[in-house]
Design a protein around this motif. Structure first.
Motif, PDB file in Angstrom:
ATOM      1  N   MET A  40     -10.221 -11.839  -0.371  1.00 32.08           N
ATOM      2  CA  MET A  40     -10.472 -10.472   0.298  1.00 32.08           C
ATOM      3  C   MET A  40      -9.264 -10.175   1.211  1.00 32.08           C
ATOM      4  O   MET A  40      -9.051  -9.085   1.242  1.00 32.08           O
ATOM      5  CB  MET A  40     -11.668 -10.743   1.224  1.00 32.08           C
ATOM      6  CG  MET A  40     -12.119  -9.605   2.026  1.00 32.08           C
ATOM      7  SD  MET A  40     -12.851  -8.648   0.784  1.00 32.08           S
ATOM      8  CE  MET A  40     -13.554  -7.346   1.815  1.00 32.08           C
ATOM      9  N   LYS A  41      -8.694 -11.057   1.904  1.00 30.43           N
ATOM     10  CA  LYS A  41      -7.271 -10.869   2.502  1.00 30.43           C
ATOM     11  C   LYS A  41      -6.122  -9.990   1.873  1.00 30.43           C
ATOM     12  O   LYS A  41      -5.701  -9.263   2.013  1.00 30.43           O
ATOM     13  CB  LYS A  41      -6.928 -12.180   3.144  1.00 30.43           C
ATOM     14  CG  LYS A  41      -5.502 -11.617   3.976  1.00 30.43           C
ATOM     15  CD  LYS A  41      -5.394 -13.081   4.749  1.00 30.43           C
ATOM     16  CE  LYS A  41      -4.074 -12.998   5.435  1.00 30.43           C
ATOM     17  NZ  LYS A  41      -3.887 -12.466   6.722  1.00 30.43           N
ATOM     18  N   GLU A  42      -6.276 -10.295   0.381  1.00 25.62           N
ATOM     19  CA  GLU A  42      -5.291  -9.667  -0.432  1.00 25.62           C
ATOM     20  C   GLU A  42      -5.467  -8.267  -0.594  1.00 25.62           C
ATOM     21  O   GLU A  42      -4.693  -7.508  -0.813  1.00 25.62           O
ATOM     22  CB  GLU A  42      -5.293 -10.427  -1.827  1.00 25.62           C
ATOM     23  CG  GLU A  42      -4.436 -11.692  -1.845  1.00 25.62           C
ATOM     24  CD  GLU A  42      -4.719 -12.318  -3.057  1.00 25.62           C
ATOM     25  OE1 GLU A  42      -5.176 -11.730  -3.940  1.00 25.62           O
ATOM     26  OE2 GLU A  42      -4.557 -13.769  -3.212  1.00 25.62           O
ATOM     27  N   ASN A  43      -6.838  -8.010  -0.739  1.00 30.47           N
ATOM     28  CA  ASN A  43      -7.188  -6.526  -0.790  1.00 30.47           C
ATOM     29  C   ASN A  43      -6.906  -6.003   0.480  1.00 30.47           C
ATOM     30  O   ASN A  43      -6.371  -4.669   0.365  1.00 30.47           O
ATOM     31  CB  ASN A  43      -8.796  -6.352  -1.085  1.00 30.47           C
ATOM     32  CG  ASN A  43      -9.304  -5.120  -1.591  1.00 30.47           C
ATOM     33  OD1 ASN A  43      -8.439  -4.513  -2.136  1.00 30.47           O
ATOM     34  ND2 ASN A  43     -10.511  -5.020  -1.312  1.00 30.47           N
ATOM     35  N   HIS A  44      -6.937  -6.272   1.606  1.00 31.45           N
ATOM     36  CA  HIS A  44      -6.704  -5.652   2.780  1.00 31.45           C
ATOM     37  C   HIS A  44      -5.085  -5.370   2.885  1.00 31.45           C
ATOM     38  O   HIS A  44      -4.664  -4.358   3.254  1.00 31.45           O
ATOM     39  CB  HIS A  44      -7.065  -6.456   3.999  1.00 31.45           C
ATOM     40  CG  HIS A  44      -8.436  -6.477   4.231  1.00 31.45           C
ATOM     41  ND1 HIS A  44      -9.097  -5.001   4.822  1.00 31.45           N
ATOM     42  CD2 HIS A  44      -9.491  -7.139   4.351  1.00 31.45           C
ATOM     43  CE1 HIS A  44     -10.389  -5.118   4.990  1.00 31.45           C
ATOM     44  NE2 HIS A  44     -10.581  -6.581   4.625  1.00 31.45           N
ATOM     45  N   ASP A  45      -4.426  -6.429   2.259  1.00 30.57           N
ATOM     46  CA  ASP A  45      -2.873  -6.332   2.357  1.00 30.57           C
ATOM     47  C   ASP A  45      -2.636  -5.288   1.263  1.00 30.57           C
ATOM     48  O   ASP A  45      -1.536  -4.475   1.651  1.00 30.57           O
ATOM     49  CB  ASP A  45      -2.155  -7.583   1.778  1.00 30.57           C
ATOM     50  CG  ASP A  45      -2.274  -8.652   2.987  1.00 30.57           C
ATOM     51  OD1 ASP A  45      -2.580  -8.352   3.898  1.00 30.57           O
ATOM     52  OD2 ASP A  45      -2.292  -9.959   2.387  1.00 30.57           O
ATOM     53  N   ILE A  46      -3.096  -5.075   0.168  1.00 31.69           N
ATOM     54  CA  ILE A  46      -2.833  -3.939  -0.789  1.00 31.69           C
ATOM     55  C   ILE A  46      -3.014  -2.666  -0.014  1.00 31.69           C
ATOM     56  O   ILE A  46      -2.280  -1.581  -0.341  1.00 31.69           O
ATOM     57  CB  ILE A  46      -3.676  -4.346  -2.123  1.00 31.69           C
ATOM     58  CG1 ILE A  46      -3.153  -5.518  -2.748  1.00 31.69           C
ATOM     59  CG2 ILE A  46      -3.583  -3.059  -2.943  1.00 31.69           C
ATOM     60  CD1 ILE A  46      -3.983  -5.913  -4.071  1.00 31.69           C
ATOM     61  N   ILE A  47      -4.340  -2.566   0.448  1.00 31.50           N
ATOM     62  CA  ILE A  47      -4.587  -1.462   1.190  1.00 31.50           C
ATOM     63  C   ILE A  47      -3.534  -0.967   2.245  1.00 31.50           C
ATOM     64  O   ILE A  47      -3.123   0.241   2.236  1.00 31.50           O
ATOM     65  CB  ILE A  47      -6.003  -1.240   1.715  1.00 31.50           C
ATOM     66  CG1 ILE A  47      -6.917  -1.368   0.597  1.00 31.50           C
ATOM     67  CG2 ILE A  47      -6.305  -0.134   2.756  1.00 31.50           C
ATOM     68  CD1 ILE A  47      -8.629  -1.758   1.092  1.00 31.50           C
ATOM     69  N   HIS A  48      -3.274  -1.863   3.008  1.00 30.70           N
ATOM     70  CA  HIS A  48      -2.299  -1.529   4.145  1.00 30.70           C
ATOM     71  C   HIS A  48      -0.811  -1.361   3.462  1.00 30.70           C
ATOM     72  O   HIS A  48      -0.195  -0.290   4.090  1.00 30.70           O
ATOM     73  CB  HIS A  48      -1.979  -2.998   5.090  1.00 30.70           C
ATOM     74  CG  HIS A  48      -3.335  -3.039   5.737  1.00 30.70           C
ATOM     75  ND1 HIS A  48      -3.951  -4.321   6.126  1.00 30.70           N
ATOM     76  CD2 HIS A  48      -3.744  -2.080   6.708  1.00 30.70           C
ATOM     77  CE1 HIS A  48      -4.834  -4.170   6.882  1.00 30.70           C
ATOM     78  NE2 HIS A  48      -4.870  -2.867   7.379  1.00 30.70           N
ATOM     79  N   GLU A  49      -0.565  -1.971   2.495  1.00 28.16           N
ATOM     80  CA  GLU A  49       0.916  -1.818   1.673  1.00 28.16           C
ATOM     81  C   GLU A  49       0.747  -0.221   1.132  1.00 28.16           C
ATOM     82  O   GLU A  49       1.794   0.623   1.488  1.00 28.16           O
ATOM     83  CB  GLU A  49       1.306  -2.605   0.525  1.00 28.16           C
ATOM     84  CG  GLU A  49       2.338  -2.258   0.094  1.00 28.16           C
ATOM     85  CD  GLU A  49       3.729  -2.935   1.107  1.00 28.16           C
ATOM     86  OE1 GLU A  49       4.596  -2.042   1.048  1.00 28.16           O
ATOM     87  OE2 GLU A  49       3.401  -3.557   1.879  1.00 28.16           O
ATOM     88  N   GLU A  50      -0.517   0.236   0.501  1.00 31.16           N
ATOM     89  CA  GLU A  50      -0.733   1.544   0.148  1.00 31.16           C
ATOM     90  C   GLU A  50      -0.583   2.357   1.231  1.00 31.16           C
ATOM     91  O   GLU A  50       0.016   3.623   1.147  1.00 31.16           O
ATOM     92  CB  GLU A  50      -1.750   1.615  -0.481  1.00 31.16           C
ATOM     93  CG  GLU A  50      -1.856   1.028  -2.042  1.00 31.16           C
ATOM     94  CD  GLU A  50      -3.215   1.150  -2.839  1.00 31.16           C
ATOM     95  OE1 GLU A  50      -3.930   1.790  -2.292  1.00 31.16           O
ATOM     96  OE2 GLU A  50      -3.224   0.454  -3.893  1.00 31.16           O
ATOM     97  N   LEU A  51      -1.238   2.430   2.413  1.00 27.46           N
ATOM     98  CA  LEU A  51      -1.067   3.194   3.344  1.00 27.46           C
ATOM     99  C   LEU A  51       0.408   3.216   4.003  1.00 27.46           C
ATOM    100  O   LEU A  51       0.757   4.496   4.351  1.00 27.46           O
ATOM    101  CB  LEU A  51      -1.995   2.708   4.789  1.00 27.46           C
ATOM    102  CG  LEU A  51      -3.366   2.973   4.533  1.00 27.46           C
ATOM    103  CD1 LEU A  51      -4.242   2.495   5.752  1.00 27.46           C
ATOM    104  CD2 LEU A  51      -3.723   4.351   4.695  1.00 27.46           C
ATOM    105  N   LYS A  52       1.043   2.209   4.189  1.00 29.73           N
ATOM    106  CA  LYS A  52       2.517   2.196   4.428  1.00 29.73           C
ATOM    107  C   LYS A  52       3.139   3.081   3.372  1.00 29.73           C
ATOM    108  O   LYS A  52       4.092   3.880   4.078  1.00 29.73           O
ATOM    109  CB  LYS A  52       3.235   1.088   4.550  1.00 29.73           C
ATOM    110  CG  LYS A  52       4.524   0.736   4.898  1.00 29.73           C
ATOM    111  CD  LYS A  52       4.806  -0.776   4.970  1.00 29.73           C
ATOM    112  CE  LYS A  52       6.339  -0.877   5.120  1.00 29.73           C
ATOM    113  NZ  LYS A  52       7.068  -2.046   4.771  1.00 29.73           N
ATOM    114  N   LYS A  53       3.050   2.946   2.222  1.00 27.48           N
ATOM    115  CA  LYS A  53       3.769   3.963   1.150  1.00 27.48           C
ATOM    116  C   LYS A  53       3.285   5.560   1.364  1.00 27.48           C
ATOM    117  O   LYS A  53       4.250   6.198   1.563  1.00 27.48           O
ATOM    118  CB  LYS A  53       3.493   3.572  -0.138  1.00 27.48           C
ATOM    119  CG  LYS A  53       4.206   2.026  -0.541  1.00 27.48           C
ATOM    120  CD  LYS A  53       3.748   1.752  -1.812  1.00 27.48           C
ATOM    121  CE  LYS A  53       4.435   0.509  -2.308  1.00 27.48           C
ATOM    122  NZ  LYS A  53       4.057  -0.051  -3.611  1.00 27.48           N
TER     123      LYS A  53
END
Length: 143
Positions: free
Chosen positions: A1-14
């Motif tokens: 689940m933490k990996e999913n949040h990391d992906i979302i945050h990375e996409e937001l950053k991009k």
């Protein structure tokens, strides 16, 4: 689940980095991501302030009276009649713009709320990736 949040945050950053490139031309130079996000943050804050000001002003009520009262004093006496007429036309055009603004108040309000929401998300992204550099009252880094 933490990996999913990391992906979302990375996409937001991009997403915000791409938005910075779109809204802030100076973000195209080779500078760190932190500074690009700061540029975008400051730019969005300014847009938010503009939308707030536009939404809270009632231009239509007093603009015509102000133009009529001040137009005599705004145009120097030594100007030609043609130039005075041109300045008066510009003043009338501005009044027409100001009178039409209240018709857009719902759009201005929605855009204000939209930018406000974006700012909150951007603050969260900056705090997540650059926590040591983020304080709301801090000035942006010099470029």
């Amino acid at each position: 689940m933490k990996e999913n949040h990391d992906i979302i945050h990375e996409e937001l950053k991009k997403f915000f980095l791409n938005e910075a490139l779109t809204l802030c031309p100076s973000a195209r130079i080779d500078i760190p991501e932190r500074e690009k996000l700061w540029m975008l943050y400051i730019h969005l804050k300014r847009i938010n302030k503009l939308m707030s000001t536009l939404h809270n002003q009632d231009f239509s009520g007093y603009m015509t009276e102000m133009q009529e009262a001040l137009s005599y004093y705004l145009v120097p006496n030594n100007e030609t009649k043609k130039k005075k007429l041109r300045q008066n036309e510009h003043s009338i055009d501005f009044n027409q713009f100001a009178i039409r603004l209240p018709q857009l108040s719902d759009t201005i309000e929605h855009y204000y709320l939209y930018i406000n929401h974006r700012l909150k998300i951007l603050e969260r992204v900056i705090k997540l990736y650059f926590p040591e550099n983020f304080k709301k009252t801090q000035l942006p880094p010099k470029i």
